[in-house]
Design an enzyme around this catalytic site. Sequence first.
Site, mmCIF file in Angstrom:
data_model
loop_
_atom_site.group_PDB
_atom_site.id
_atom_site.type_symbol
_atom_site.label_atom_id
_atom_site.label_comp_id
_atom_site.label_asym_id
_atom_site.label_seq_id
_atom_site.Cartn_x
_atom_site.Cartn_y
_atom_site.Cartn_z
ATOM 1 C CG HIS A 1 -1.494 39.826 -31.611
ATOM 2 N ND1 HIS A 1 -0.779 40.992 -31.529
ATOM 3 C CD2 HIS A 1 -2.805 40.195 -31.635
ATOM 4 C CE1 HIS A 1 -1.607 42.023 -31.495
ATOM 5 N NE2 HIS A 1 -2.846 41.557 -31.555
ATOM 6 C CG ASP B 1 2.587 41.256 -30.473
ATOM 7 O OD1 ASP B 1 2.244 42.447 -30.596
ATOM 8 O OD2 ASP B 1 1.899 40.314 -30.900
ATOM 9 C CD1 TRP C 1 -1.709 42.278 -41.439
ATOM 10 C CD2 TRP C 1 -3.144 43.304 -42.784
ATOM 11 N NE1 TRP C 1 -1.068 42.483 -42.648
ATOM 12 C CE2 TRP C 1 -1.941 43.114 -43.500
ATOM 13 C CE3 TRP C 1 -4.219 43.929 -43.436
ATOM 14 C CZ2 TRP C 1 -1.770 43.528 -44.816
ATOM 15 C CZ3 TRP C 1 -4.048 44.339 -44.757
ATOM 16 C CH2 TRP C 1 -2.839 44.137 -45.426
ATOM 17 C CG ASN C 2 -3.564 37.372 -38.986
ATOM 18 O OD1 ASN C 2 -2.489 37.733 -39.439
ATOM 19 N ND2 ASN C 2 -3.722 37.061 -37.708
ATOM 20 C CD GLU D 1 -5.764 34.041 -43.211
ATOM 21 O OE1 GLU D 1 -6.998 33.846 -43.160
ATOM 22 O OE2 GLU D 1 -5.005 33.847 -42.243
ATOM 23 C CB ALA E 1 -7.463 46.662 -32.896
ATOM 24 C CG ASP E 2 -5.643 46.055 -37.237
ATOM 25 O OD1 ASP E 2 -6.410 45.480 -36.447
ATOM 26 O OD2 ASP E 2 -4.968 45.444 -38.094
#
Length: 478
Positions: free
Chosen positions: A23, A125, A379-380, A384, A399-400
């Site tokens: 985050h 956030d 997600w990061n 990338e 989580a996601d």
Amino acid sequence: MAELGMDVPQPHVVILPFPAQGHIKPMLMLAELLCHAGFDITFVNTDHNHTHIDQSGFHSRFPRLRFMSIPDGLPPEHPRIFSGRLAPDWLFSTRSVSKPKFKDLVISLSQETGRWSPPTCIIADGIMSSAIDVAEELEIPVITFRTYNAGSTWINFHITKLIEKGEIPFQGDDMNRPITSIPELENILRRKDLPSICRVEEVENPVLQFYITETAAMTRASALILNTFNELEAPVISQLGSIFPKIYTIGPLHALLESRIKDHPRSDSSNGSLRKQDRTCLTWLDSQPSKSVIYVSFGSVVVLTHDQLLEFWHGLVNSEKPFLWVRRQGLLGMDEEVGETPAELMRGTEERGCIVGWAPQEEVLAHRAVGGFLTHGGWNSTLESILAGVPMVCWPQVADQQPNSRFVSDLWGIGLDMKDTCDRSIVEKMVRDLMEGKRESIRQSSAEISRMAHDSVQEGGSSYCNIDKLIEHTRSIM
């Protein structure tokens, strides 16, 4: 846009991320972009994370950016791992302890004299609704930044609907049962692809309720920021437009930084990494053939059991592909003892492997030697990898990550989904399939979506234009 003169009145934006690496990083990149536009930025970390971020580079490049901190309510010895019984500690302390401390901080910023003007906007956030509460109490405009992609954000807005329809908690053990009640994703999702918070035995589960509450609170903000790009997720972004009056998709943020700030360093250390990187792995990569290496990293919060570690290790060695593996401190949770390593693993690692505690991931993925990424699907990391055009094998845990891995495999066609299994033979097969060109369509899709990502951050691209719109929106609410 060049940085504006220091004598021109500019917005003062207070940014509050959830106190986890995944985050902090994108929200700090946004802070750099806003500073480059001339804004004053106060970036608020927890005391614990404040001591781990190297701030030296920021001070010289962005004099308008300052770091401040508040307590997170956890004792110093707490591992701050998003896993099992420890997850609620981390989530709920942001409400009970951080909220009043954040309010006190914002009030103190409003009473400052000197160069810094009172805060004109808060960027919170998406799971820090306490900041939205504070903004409303102090009558300061607030924007929410969800560090998920658009698809996962859209899913979270439907969790209550899934509960009402009896889809959650799951009845029976058929995890392949389709989820058909989420528009735009009707033919994509199965039970197993819903976020990990949906895998609960009762609706009253406090973590599930936390996310439901936080997601609902986001709608009180004046706009939504997402680290994605329109060309990747246009249908779902359009659906989110029915909830938010303004949506700013400005990803991939790390590429947008390089596009907007020409001398911006590529190294992750410039983007608030909480861990010290071992850059020797780049030298090791230099010695490997092009597209030959499988890069392995499970991010900053996923925890493996000892047995899972060994299954991955055997699978990687048996694949006979060179591998670069990030094995960070805390990967095994509270138990850092790997135990006695089988001789064949030691031999295979010495011949073809490189193991480091933390890597400069953006540089690794962009390296000519890397041909695949075995990832947790955060997600990061996913974004990338998309930018670098590196296909993925996804092993999601929290989580996601579950929906992300499904999007990677079945929506975008840029990787393989290995969720809910951890077997050395499957690891070996998927690595071989990815690295030996047995899934040529994956490589073609990865190259095409990479091109789209690069185009989005160039002048005239969707994300490039959206950051300008966000800047103007933030100025307009001063």
